[in-house]
Motif scaffolding. Structure first.
Motif, PDB file in Angstrom:
ATOM      1  N   GLY A 168       0.646  -1.377   0.005  1.00 34.64           N
ATOM      2  CA  GLY A 168      -0.198  -0.006   0.137  1.00 34.64           C
ATOM      3  C   GLY A 168       0.813   1.282   0.104  1.00 34.64           C
ATOM      4  N   THR A 169       1.850   1.229   0.902  1.00 37.75           N
ATOM      5  CA  THR A 169       2.797   2.557   1.085  1.00 37.75           C
ATOM      6  C   THR A 169       3.368   2.640  -0.543  1.00 37.75           C
ATOM      7  N   SER A 218       2.552   1.802  -3.410  1.00 35.44           N
ATOM      8  CA  SER A 218       1.550   2.188  -4.529  1.00 35.44           C
ATOM      9  C   SER A 218       1.188   3.646  -4.066  1.00 35.44           C
ATOM     10  N   THR A 219       0.968   3.870  -3.109  1.00 34.33           N
ATOM     11  CA  THR A 219       0.435   5.278  -2.602  1.00 34.33           C
ATOM     12  C   THR A 219       1.394   6.251  -3.226  1.00 34.33           C
ATOM     13  N   TRP A 220       2.600   5.913  -2.549  1.00 38.10           N
ATOM     14  CA  TRP A 220       3.853   7.077  -2.783  1.00 38.10           C
ATOM     15  C   TRP A 220       4.088   7.027  -4.207  1.00 38.10           C
ATOM     16  N   MET A 236       2.659   6.788  -6.728  1.00 37.92           N
ATOM     17  CA  MET A 236       1.377   7.628  -7.501  1.00 37.92           C
ATOM     18  C   MET A 236       1.877   9.142  -7.169  1.00 37.92           C
ATOM     19  N   LEU A 237       2.058   9.347  -6.025  1.00 34.80           N
ATOM     20  CA  LEU A 237       2.282  10.504  -5.514  1.00 34.80           C
ATOM     21  C   LEU A 237       3.592  11.254  -5.961  1.00 34.80           C
TER      22      LEU A 237
END
Lengths: 255, 518, 100, 670
Positions: free
Chosen positions: D4-5, D7-9, D11-12
């Protein structure tokens, strides 16, 4: 068998094409005589072709030869005439000559429609426009044709190939059954009606959608023709004095 | 079956036609207020037609002989009407006062023609539908501008269009002679499709008929050697109208070609396959190399429109390849590509129409010089459209090209036309590289030049809105193409099913993907 | 009652002559008459084809063709009027300002 | 690593700079104006935070070195997913991300000060920052992408940004020409690159890194057949074409020196620290493919070594500071490819990482000088700036020392390692590396001495001044990096100088999983600090430490020569000649030696350099010309068909129809 047939077909087209080439208007030495000779030869070839190969068995009548010849000669005269009015009138003759052939094929309604609509309505409009726009005799561009050899070559090669293809594969002729009388469809429908009624029934049945679109197309053409011809545009060509359509060219059209 | 039930499937077309009458009638009003309501009314009609398309998902055509409805019809309806809205927005200010009625009414007719082309199941209806697409455009070209070139364009477009219509209908007459019926497909009884299943497409009537019919349709899609009108017509017509000319006739032509090929089970004889191959190659090369020489942006885009038809021919030649993975279907690629092409082409022309140089409509490269300084957003929109036309990521044009080329590259080795099609795709790739040069020039003039005098942004809210939608769509469709691809694929399924029939009829042992026996 | 080959030949010949007229005559009205001639060839072809199969569909197709011919004739004449008002000539060659 | 971390980061990291770019582009002209740097600054800052987070995740992962995170399905149909957008995170990615976002942030800060004229934003201020944001987005996508298609997309997108930024001053004809040249030359490389990716797809029927590399390791293609070495060579060389274009290697380097027409921050960011290293990144990423082909590796090594040497010779004769740095960049990139070619991928990445610091620093410093000199960058027009611009001077001195390979600074460690690995492979490659090192230190310091030492001169009408805080802060930060960055790759342990530093430190350990393919397939690879089998005599006689001393000495000699030629001799010669006529002769002799050096070494090299530049420009430009001329010629021919007459068009249609009919109906098809 097919070899000489192919030669005859292509030969007819070549000779006919040459004839048309000689007949097309030029400003140089007149070649109309040669053109007429070639044209006659091609016509004779076509008769041999039709009479000898296809019609011997079924015995076509002289009516076909007569009117087909008239149609072709009129067509040739139409595209070779130096006066646009004559062209239009020759086209009427083509239509009139085709009409008996349609009658031969039992297409009575179409024949009548052709005469009334084509020869009657459309062609008169043509003549009207020609009269309006060309009052001072044939102009230079009517007396010289544009790259006649290329035109004859392109047009006749394409159609010779199509026609030749039809002839060299005779086994493909009647692919979907034998030739029957058009009105024998009456037997199928079970109603004793003539050609006009039959056309009407089929048109209003199977082709009703097409009929509707045809109406729409005619509406579009009417609106379009009016819109185009009344469009206000600046006149920018040379020699606008004494034009039949108003002095400045900015006026509304005559109709 | 009541009349209402019978007419339900054609509700979108009927909406348009009723609208056409209303628009024509309002057009002759003497009150300016009424005339100024015509464009909004046209918008309402188009939206109404979209609603009708959404409502009548149940397509039972048994009441209407001559029409048939399948997924392809639905797809074409959606994209035509949606594009129609954009075309209307961009064309909002084209007609002079007093001609709105004719102009927008004719535009609706043309759109209705495309819808009918997609549902035609009869050669006569097909012919009429295609004429209904073209005839209004001839008039619109003449009406769009008072420039002398507009009249010249109308002249060339109309006369050559009449020539091509004659050739096409001559071909139709042979097809009719072959089958003895004008019905194209029928589940039982006589139809062109059944005849082709029976006699194959090698019959002389079939070859001549298909060839002439395809030649006539090639004019509509501007394929060499029937392309010659395109540059002059595009240059002569007003820019917003040119966006329409690049989409509606082309779409109608390709849909009709897809229908024709479906009728003959995508089993063209080799000779006709080679003919289309040659035409595709000539089209790509001709369009691209001549575009290199142009300085008029409208002509550049016209030649590029020719070359894009060449790319789409590749997909058409590959045909519907079903069940072989997601990006392998040539027809779906064409259906996908033509939407993207319509959008990016319209966008580019919308930019041109939104600019004035010393009172004249912008059209040369020099007119665009320094656009990024005068109107940055227009310049960005132009760049997006140019890059998309170039096939450059991150724009949808890239995906379209990838889809087209990958459909050819992923043909199985067993396909009888495998080698030539891969070669064709390679030629396509090389051509799109050549194309990059002139598209870059357009973008380069917008961004890397000093602006000249008198470059002004004109137009209004509506054309600007249309332009914004076009260029945003290029990005959005790049990021999320799945929906459109899936729609195109399901539209293909309906035309692809005939391939299976052909194999069943021929009794060939080849797998269904190999559509051409022998 | 008989074979249709002569009709197809006649149609092809009319079509060919029409093509030649279209390509070589420079008067806009004659050019357009030539397309009418081509349509005439198609009409002959269609009727013959209908005869081959023994029904009237070909004739109806030909009738619809008349509609198209009328549509195009109407438009053509409207256009000719417009063009003539601009240049005062019916020479097709005078309309060639765009090229390349 | 937590999925999760990641993919989130990730993307960011991609979206924040993009958002910044969009905001700067959309609001810049009307709302933000002079504040247009803020969205991009914050976006890139956010990306840097993300890079740090991802780096932490990768560092703390113990057994899992690589993670592929699908972000979303791009094209998904009933028949399956054609393509899914995924990111791949591993040590290489995390380091590249840190370098890219870190340098970008510093450059954005610097540009806030640089892109102003008398503290007024220059024209196109917001456009500049929008492009930079777009570039950071593209570069991060290139580095993060989990498959070849994303790599290609990022590859093209950074090329586009580079094109736009080189042509930023589009009203300068030179800038427009340079932008065009860069684009066209890169197209040549990218054509090969695209073909390479196509060949990968045709061979392995996939574009996913994991799938492809797994199959490469097994040596089987999608159909289950053994892949021939020739196929690997073909793929590797085609991919390398792309690297040659993007990373400015011989013979496609010609665009990079011209690219200096762009603003200096762009030169620092794109044409020194990040985009041009994309080629190195790609080769490391595709290590499995490259290492499977000895031929391809040899080509990489030879191209790298030759480019390093060749570009250095050209840098000797330039007087434009940014051009010197540009040739230097080409040369240093050559070093990196040399390292890759001799199976020392970790050394190459290490050099990439240290190079980013000092080369960005040097470019920004040169930009600072240019800013102060009113746009002049040729050091014949100024000199002795060290009194006017002490901060710029100090930081540039540090950067130059690092570039020259001065002991204990960043460049020293990484360059040495590459040279050592080269010696292990072939003594000729190593020697080329050493000679280049000498030239590097000479031209670097020639630039420093000419620009900052001697009599203070500034161009007329220019108010020379030290740059402001926005520009100095990045310089100082990078200077600190240029001193200490190298220690990430060094292990220290007690026991005298010889044993104190082991040039195989944490950095190499961290990268080990990534460069695995090079070790597995490396034929003659020598792990740092060890003497491998099959190595040449130099390695046998010269330990790593010996090499270290040798290259230190070369660096000092180079600096010395530069000092003598640029600072010392001209003044000394003149003064001494007058004061001490007798000793003058001796000094004269020395001077004569210098002259001879220049005459017999520098001049021929210079001539060779010029010749090569000439031939090269001629050949490449010729190819470019040819590629566009053929279609043009064809166009002129075909134009005859569009003569404008209605009937001409009709004739072409009917003739075409006739031809088609003849072809179809008389063709020999059955």
């Amino acid at each position: 068998m097919t070899d000489w047939l192919a030669i005859l077909i292509y030969g007819t087209f070549v000779v006919g094409g040459l004839g048309l080439y000689f007949l097309l208007p030029t400003t140089g030495r007149s070649t109309k005589m040669a053109g007429a000779l070639f044209g006659m030869a091609a016509l004779a070839g076509a008769m041999v072709l039709c009479g000898g190969r296809f019609l011997a068995a079924s015995g076509v009548n002289a009516v076909f030869f007569l009117f087909a010849s008239v149609a072709i000669v009129a067509a040739v005269l139409m595209v070779t005439s130096e006066k646009p009015v004559y062209s239009a009138l020759y086209f009427v003759l083509v239509v009139l000559a085709v009409t008996p052939l349609l009658l031969l094929q039992q297409a009575e309604f179409l024949a009548i429609a052709l005469v009334i609509v084509y020869a009657g309505a459309i062609l008169v409009t043509y003549v009207f426009v020609i009269m309006l726009s060309q009052q001072s005799g044939p102009s230079i561009y009517d007396r010289r044709s544009r790259s006649p050899l290329l035109a004859v070559f392109a047009g006749f090669v394409s159609m010779a190939v199509v026609a030749g293809q039809m002839a060299v594969l005779p086994q493909d002729w009647a692919i979907r059954g034998t030739l029957v009388s058009a009105n024998s469809a009456v037997a199928v429908t079970g109603v004793g009606v003539g050609n006009i009624e039959l056309v009407g029934r089929v048109m209003m049945g199977k082709y009703v959608v097409a009929l509707e679109i045809a109406g729409l197309l005619l509406l579009v053409a009417m609106i379009g023709a009016i819109a185009v011809s009344r469009k206000r545009v600046p006149a920018d060509g040379p020699g606008l004095e004494g034009l039949p359509l108003g002095q400045s060219g900015r006026e509304a059209p005559p109709f | 079956m009541t009349l209402t039930e019978m007419l339900m499937p054609v509700a979108p077309e009927l909406t348009l036609l009723i609208g056409v009458c209303a628009v024509f009638l309002l057009g002759v009003s003497k009150r300016p207020a009424v005339r100024s309501a015509i464009a909004p009314l046209t918008l309402v009609i188009l939206l109404g037609s979209l609603v009708a398309t959404a409502m009548c998902s149940d397509l039972d055509a048994s009441g209407l002989v001559g029409l048939a409805f399948d997924e392809l019809t639905g797809y074409v309806r959606w994209i035509t009407l949606a594009m129609g809205v954009l075309l209307l927005l961009v064309n909002w200010r084209v007609p002079t006062d007093g001609e709105q009625g004719e102009y927008f009414g004719l535009m609706l007719c043309s759109i209705a023609g495309v819808l009918l082309t997609a549902s035609a199941n009869d050669l006569v209806v097909l012919f009429f539908a295609i004429e209904l697409v073209s005839v209004p455009t001839y008039v619109m070209v003449a009406l769009s501008r008072t420039d002398q070139r507009a009249s010249e364009a109308a002249l060339k477009y109309f006369f050559l269009g009449a020539l091509s219509a004659a050739v096409m209908v001559y071909g139709f007459s042979f097809l009719y002679g072959l089958a003895g019926t004008t019905t194209m497909m029928a589940s039982g009884g006589d139809s062109l499709q059944a005849t082709f299943a029976e006699v194959g497409a090698i019959n002389a009537f079939a070859v001549v008929g298909l060839l002439l019919a395809m030649a006539g349709l090639s004019f509509k899609v501007a394929v060499v050697p029937f392309h010659a009108y395109a540059p002059d017509v595009y240059e002569g017509a007003a820019s917003p109208l040119t966006g329409l000319l690049g989409f509606l006739p082309k779409l109608a032509g390709f849909v009709a070609l897809i229908r024709l090929l479906t009728v003959c089970h995508w089993a063209l004889p080799d000779s006709l396959m080679w003919m289309m191959w040659i035409m595709a190659v000539a089209t790509m090369i001709f369009g691209n190399v001549l575009a290199l020489l142009q300085t008029n942006v409208k002509r550049i885009l016209a030649y590029s429109s020719i070359s894009h038809s060449g790319y789409m021919m590749i997909g058409l030649l590959v045909g519907p390849v079903l069940g072989e993975g997601p990006m392998h279907d040539g027809v779906a690629a064409v259906l996908f590509y033509i939407v993207i092409y319509g959008l990016m082409n319209l966008g580019a022309f919308a930019v041109l129409s939104g600019l004035n140089v010393r009172g004249e409509a912008a059209e040369t490269l020099d007119d665009l010089a320094g656009l990024s300084r005068r109107a940055p957003m227009m310049a960005i929109a132009m760049a997006v459209c140019a890059f998309s036309l170039m096939g450059f990521p991150p724009t949808a044009g890239f995906l379209g090209k990838v889809y087209i080329f990958s459909s050819a590259f992923s043909l199985s080795d067993a396909h009888p036309f495998h080698g030539p099609l891969v070669t064709l795709a390679v030629i396509g790739v090389i051509n799109s590289a050549i194309g990059a040069v002139y598209y870059l020039r357009i973008a380069g003039y917008c961004f890397l030049r000093e602006p000249g005098d008198g470059l002004k942004r004109v137009g209004g809210v509506m054309p600007g809105l249309g332009l914004a939608v076009c260029s945003l769509a290029m990005i959005v469709l790049f990021i999320r193409p799945t929906d459109l691809v899936n729609r195109a694929k399901s539209a293909t399924a309906s035309v692809g099913s005939s391939v299976v029939t052909r194999v069943a009829v021929a009794g060939a042992e080849t797998p269904p993907s190999d559509t051409r026996p022998q | 009652m008989n074979d249709i080959a002569p009709y197809i030949f006649l149609g092809a010949l009319l079509f060919a002559i029409g093509l030649v007229g279209f390509l070589s005559r420079r008067n806009l009205i004659v050019i357009f008459l030539s397309t009418e001639l081509m349509f005439q060839g198609v009409v002959v072809n269609l009727v013959a084809m209908g005869r081959l199969h023994g029904h009237v569909d070909g004739q109806i197709f030909a009738l619809f063709l008349l509609v198209i011919a009328a549509v195009e004739a109407g438009l053509a004449l409207g256009l000719v009027v417009l063009l003539y008002r601009r240049k005062g000539t019916l020479d097709a060659e005078s309309w060639s300002s765009m090229w390349g | 690593m937590v999925e999760g971390t990641i993919s989130t980061w990730s993307m960011l990291i991609m979206l924040l700079p993009l958002l910044g770019a969009v905001l700067a582009g959309a609001l810049g002209p009307t709302v933000l104006k002079g504040r247009s740097h803020w969205p991009v600054l914050l976006g890139v800052g956010g990306a840097l935070v993300g890079a740090v987070v991802i780096f932490g995740q990768v560092r703390d992962a113990h057994d899992e070195h690589q993670m592929v995170v699908p972000l979303y399905d791009w094209i998904s149909t009933g028949a399956g997913t054609w393509f899914s957008v995924s990111v791949l995170v591993d040590p290489l990615t995390s380091i590249m991300l840190l370098v890219v976002t870190g340098v970008s942030l510093l450059v954005v800060i610097y540009a806030r000060g640089y892109m102003r004229d008398h503290n007024e934003p220059v024209r196109g201020y917001e456009r500049f920052f929008a492009y930079i944001g777009l570039f950071v987005f593209s570069m991060c996508a290139l580095v993060l992408g989990g498959n070849f298609l994303l790599l290609y997309l990022g590859w093209e997108a950074v090329g586009l940004c580079s094109y736009l930024l080189i042509g930023f001053y589009y009203d300068k004809p030179a800038a427009a020409a340079a932008a065009k040249k860069a684009f066209l030359v890169n197209r040549i490389g990218d054509f090969g690159f695209g073909l390479g990716i196509l060949l990968i797809y045709l061979t392995f029927n996939s574009l996913d890194y994991q799938t492809v590399f797994a199959m490469v390791e097994m040596g089987f293609d999608a159909a289950g057949d053994k892949v021939s070495t020739g196929r690997f060579t073909a793929i590797a060389l085609l991919l390398f074409c792309g690297a040659v274009g993007k990373s400015a290697q011989f013979p496609l380097y010609v665009w990079l020196p011209d690219a200096m027409e762009g603003p200096s921050p762009v030169s620092a960011l794109i044409h020194a620290a990040t985009m041009v290293t994309a080629g190195v990144y790609m080769v490391v990423r595709c290590g499995a493919i490259f290492a499977a082909s000895p031929t391809a590796m040899a080509v990489v090594a030879c191209v790298g070594a030759f480019t390093a040497f060749f570009a250095a010779t050209m840098a000797l004769v330039q007087t434009d500071m940014k051009r010197i740095l540009a040739y230097s960049t080409v040369s240093q990139l050559g070093y990196m490819f040399l390292g890759l070619g001799v199976f020392a991928a970790e050394a190459a990445v290490f050099h990439l990482y240290t190079h980013a610091f000092f080369k960005a620093l040097l470019f920004l410093g040169a930009g600072s000088v240019m800013h102060a000199m009113g746009g002049k960058i040729d050091f014949r027009e100024f000199g002795g700036l060290r009194r006017i611009m002490p901060w710029t001077y100090a930081t540039m001195l540090i950067g130059s020392l690092a570039l020259a390979g001065f002991p204990l600074l960043a460049g020293f460690w990484s360059k040495d390692e590459i040279i050592h690995a080269a010696f292990a492979q072939d003594w000729l490659l190593g020697t080329v590396g050493l000679v280049t090192a000498l030239m590097t230190s000479f031209y670097t310091f020639r630039m420093v001495f000419r620009a900052f030492h001697g009599v203070t001169r500034v161009p007329e009408g220019v108010h020379a001044h030290e740059s402001g805080g926005w520009m100095l802060v990045p310089l100082v930060v990078l200077a600190i990096g240029a001193i200490f960055a190298g220690y990430a790759g060094v292990t220290m342990h007690p026991g005298g100088f010889v044993g104190l530093f082991e040039p195989h430190g944490w950095f190499h350990h961290f990268l080990e999983p990534v460069v695995e393919p090079f070790k597995v397939n490396g034929v003659g690879h020598v792990a740092a600090g060890h003497v491998g089998e099959g190595s040449g005599w130099v390695v046998a006689h010269l330990s790593h430490y010996g090499l270290m001393y040798a290259s230190s000495a070369l660096a000092l000699i180079g600096i010395g020569i530069a000092y003598v030629l640029c600072v010392d001799s001209p003044m000394l010669a003149a003064v001494i000649r007058r004061a001490f006529p007798r000793t003058h002769e001796v000094l004269y002799n020395k001077y004569y030696v210098d002259e001879a050096c220049i005459r017999w070494i520098v001049e021929p090299l210079k001539r060779a350099g010029r010749f090569c530049v000439g031939v090269d420009n001629f050949v490449i430009d010729g190819i470019v010309w040819f590629v566009t001329a053929v279609p043009r010629g064809l166009g002129w021919g075909l134009r005859g068909l569009q003569q404008g007459a209605l009937q001409g068009y009709a004739a072409s249609m009917v003739v075409g129809l006739a031809l088609l009919l003849v072809i179809v109906l008389f063709g020999t098809w059955t």
